[in-house]
Design an enzyme around this catalytic site. Structure first.
Site, PDB file in Angstrom:
ATOM      1  N   SER A 136      26.094  37.904   6.934  1.00 45.14           N
ATOM      2  CA  SER A 136      25.402  38.456   5.767  1.00 45.14           C
ATOM      3  C   SER A 136      24.273  37.496   5.397  1.00 45.14           C
ATOM      4  CB  SER A 136      26.409  38.580   4.622  1.00 45.14           C
ATOM      5  OG  SER A 136      25.775  39.007   3.443  1.00 45.14           O
ATOM      6  N   LYS A 162      23.539  41.693   8.480  1.00 47.97           N
ATOM      7  CA  LYS A 162      23.490  42.434   7.197  1.00 47.97           C
ATOM      8  C   LYS A 162      22.462  41.750   6.316  1.00 47.97           C
ATOM      9  CE  LYS A 162      26.713  42.345   3.292  1.00 47.97           C
ATOM     10  NZ  LYS A 162      28.113  42.611   2.898  1.00 47.97           N
ATOM     11  N   LYS A 164      20.871  41.390   2.627  1.00 50.51           N
ATOM     12  CA  LYS A 164      21.011  41.670   1.209  1.00 50.51           C
ATOM     13  C   LYS A 164      19.686  42.253   0.718  1.00 50.51           C
ATOM     14  CE  LYS A 164      25.158  40.194   0.126  1.00 50.51           C
ATOM     15  NZ  LYS A 164      26.141  41.083  -0.499  1.00 50.51           N
ATOM     16  N   ASP A 190      22.911  45.622   2.155  1.00 52.04           N
ATOM     17  CA  ASP A 190      23.863  45.601   1.036  1.00 52.04           C
ATOM     18  C   ASP A 190      23.095  45.354  -0.254  1.00 52.04           C
ATOM     19  OD1 ASP A 190      25.957  45.338  -0.724  1.00 52.04           O
ATOM     20  OD2 ASP A 190      26.860  43.586   0.250  1.00 52.04           O
ATOM     21  N   GLU A 215      25.235  49.530   2.075  1.00 56.98           N
ATOM     22  CA  GLU A 215      26.428  49.167   1.309  1.00 56.98           C
ATOM     23  C   GLU A 215      26.139  49.161  -0.189  1.00 56.98           C
ATOM     24  OE1 GLU A 215      28.035  45.562   2.920  1.00 56.98           O
ATOM     25  OE2 GLU A 215      29.320  45.178   1.182  1.00 56.98           O
ATOM     26  N   ASP A 240      31.714  49.172  -1.289  1.00 55.15           N
ATOM     27  CA  ASP A 240      32.377  47.874  -1.414  1.00 55.15           C
ATOM     28  C   ASP A 240      32.973  47.819  -2.823  1.00 55.15           C
ATOM     29  OD1 ASP A 240      32.954  45.182  -1.874  1.00 55.15           O
ATOM     30  OD2 ASP A 240      31.033  44.384  -1.227  1.00 55.15           O
ATOM     31  N   LYS A 264      37.858  44.537   1.432  1.00 50.15           N
ATOM     32  CA  LYS A 264      38.046  43.133   1.043  1.00 50.15           C
ATOM     33  C   LYS A 264      39.406  43.046   0.379  1.00 50.15           C
ATOM     34  CE  LYS A 264      33.236  41.956  -0.009  1.00 50.15           C
ATOM     35  NZ  LYS A 264      32.260  41.962  -1.111  1.00 50.15           N
ATOM     36  N   GLY A 292      33.535  39.929   3.132  1.00 53.91           N
ATOM     37  CA  GLY A 292      33.764  38.499   2.907  1.00 53.91           C
ATOM     38  C   GLY A 292      33.367  38.105   1.503  1.00 53.91           C
TER      39      GLY A 292
HETATM   40  O1  SMG Z   1      31.638  35.945   3.104  1.00 55.20           O
HETATM   41  O2  SMG Z   1      29.935  36.021   4.458  1.00 55.20           O
HETATM   42  C1  SMG Z   1      30.468  36.235   3.373  1.00 55.20           C
HETATM   43  C2  SMG Z   1      29.643  36.900   2.309  1.00 55.20           C
HETATM   44  C3  SMG Z   1      29.480  38.343   2.598  1.00 55.20           C
HETATM   45  O3  SMG Z   1      27.684  39.482   1.567  1.00 55.20           O
HETATM   46  C4  SMG Z   1      28.821  39.082   1.464  1.00 55.20           C
HETATM   47  N1  SMG Z   1      29.574  39.284   0.368  1.00 55.20           N
HETATM   48  O4  SMG Z   1      28.902  42.185  -1.568  1.00 55.20           O
HETATM   49  O5  SMG Z   1      29.664  41.995   0.394  1.00 55.20           O
HETATM   50  C5  SMG Z   1      29.231  41.475  -0.629  1.00 55.20           C
HETATM   51  C6  SMG Z   1      29.091  39.990  -0.788  1.00 55.20           C
HETATM   52  C7  SMG Z   1      29.831  39.521  -1.997  1.00 55.20           C
HETATM   53  C8  SMG Z   1      29.859  38.048  -2.195  1.00 55.20           C
HETATM   54  S1  SMG Z   1      28.387  37.408  -2.745  1.00 55.20           S
HETATM   55  C9  SMG Z   1      28.724  35.858  -3.371  1.00 55.20           C
HETATM   56 MG    MG Z   2      29.004  44.035  -0.482  1.00 58.22          MG
END
Ligand code: SMG
Ligand code: MG
Length: 369
Positions: A136, A162, A164, A190, A215, A240, A264, A292
């Site tokens: 991510s 992925k 953001k 995402d 996402e 999510d 998750k 994650g």
């Molecule tokens: O654990 O690699 C990881 C982070 C993956 O993008 C990630 N998590 O919305 O999916 C999500 C985000 C939430 C955590 S952001 C601090």
């Molecule tokens: Mg997410």
């Protein structure tokens, strides 16, 4: 199971690079670790809550409090009848607080499985020895900086990227990554709830980029909005934040609010509910993948085991330890041809390194059981 002590330990781990999402920037992972001590074994888990209530309403200080004052007493009331399978039913009267419930269930499950010599993967029904790893990639200050980061991750072997996104950082980064790395890389985005249905026409501009999924574009409680958006864009919608239970998963699938689910365990109260979501999705032909929360090796070990279940057919946000930390709390998870190996030892199958743990611990609170 007879628990003697439950220890809550707050640790701070610096991230190797800041991680920016539509809701904020993290520069360190602050975590509450839960250690469950029985006569036979020690169980470990980590709470996914962040220091601030921005991903969801949960946050670490509140989580510590609800664990101590509201959840642990309900487990104590079960006495020696306590098993991991009874944790969720015992905590069910407490509304919400899924991450706090999850960390307790997971630490107790770890202790239970270590006592019986069963691995998380074996218990959950893992069918793979390794799982494909995605990464991510946070929002960056510039496109060149993003392209450098993505190039580095692809060179390391990550099998899916992925990005953001947020309003103002969506079309340009996706277009730039597609132009630079071509149509063959697995790419998804995402938004962490940053858009509304009024953005549908804008989000449809991502359709030509052949994304695996988009996402959580809109608010967590907006199932109907997601169902409507799904009719207006061709990129598959993955939820999510909206999915906190197997019932939510069934609702979302039935409404057409998503066609893919990010599972998750922390967000849904633990691995048992996570497995139920996997099963519900599989029954509907809906693929899932493992999300994650910037976990240390403790949380990652269990996530990787979950990701080895049959319907986890897309690469997860289960990246190698060095994507997050210079020094993990356990022996590092490393990429092997873009995959992470599922631990096979009892319980989570990894051990916390005592000296590292001591060096990052800010406070410890022991609850006699
Ligand atoms: O654990 O690699 C990881 C982070 C993956 O993008 C990630 N998590 O919305 O999916 C999500 C985000 C939430 C955590 S952001 C601090
Ligand atoms: Mg997410």
């Amino acid at each position: 199971m007879k628990i003697e002590t439950i220890e809550l330990r707050r640790v701070h781990l610096p991230l190797v690079r800041p991680f920016r999402t539509s809701f904020g920037t993290s520069t360190e992972r602050e975590v509450t670790l839960v250690r469950v001590i029985t006569a036979d074994a020690e169980g470990w888990a980590e709470c996914a809550a962040d220091a601030h209530p921005l991903y969801s309403s949960e946050f670490l200080d509140a989580s510590d409090l609800v664990i101590r004052d509201h959840l642990v007493p309900r487990l104590q009331a079960l006495g020696n009848r306590l098993t991991a399978e009874l944790v969720a039913p015992a905590l069910e009267p407490v509304k919400g607080h899924m991450m706090s419930k999850a960390v307790l269930e997971t630490a107790i499950l770890d202790a239970q499985l270590k006592t019986t010599g069963v691995s998380f993967g074996g218990y959950l029904g893992a069918v793979r020895e390794t799982v494909p790893a995605g990464v991510s990639v946070g929002i960056m200050d510039s496109i060149p900086e993003l392209l450098d980061a993505v190039a580095g991750y692809l060179a390391e072997g990550y099998l899916r990227i992925k990005l953001k996104i947020e309003p103002g950082w969506d079309l340009a980064p996706v277009r730039a990554v597609r132009e630079r790395f071509g149509p063959d890389i697995l790419l998804q985005v995402d938004a962490n709830t940053a858009y509304t249905l009024a953005d549908a026409r804008h989000l449809a501009l991502l359709d030509p980029f052949d994304l695996l999924l988009m996402e959580q574009p809109m608010k967590e409680d907006d199932m109907l909005g997601h169902a409507n958006l799904a009719k207006l864009i061709s990129t598959p919608i993955c939820l999510d934040e909206s999915i906190e239970s197997a019932r939510d998963a069934a609702t979302a699938i039935t409404l057409g609010a998503c066609s893919i689910i990010n599972v998750k365990p922390a967000r849904v109260g633990g691995y048992l509910e996570a497995r139920r979501i996997h099963d519900v999705a599989a029954a509907h032909g809906v693929p899932v993948w493992c999300g994650g929360m910037l976990e240390t090796g403790v949380g990652r070990a269990a996530n990787v085991a979950l990701a080895a279940l049959p319907n986890f057919v897309l690469p997860g946000d289960t990246s190698a330890s060095n994507r997050y930390f210079a020094q993990d709390l356990t022996a590092p998870f490393e990429l092997e041809n873009g995959h992470l190996r599922v631990p096979t030892g009892p319980g989570i199958g990894v051990e916390v390194l005592p000296e590292v743990l001591a060096s990052v611990t800010a406070s410890t609170d022991s609850i006699r059981f």
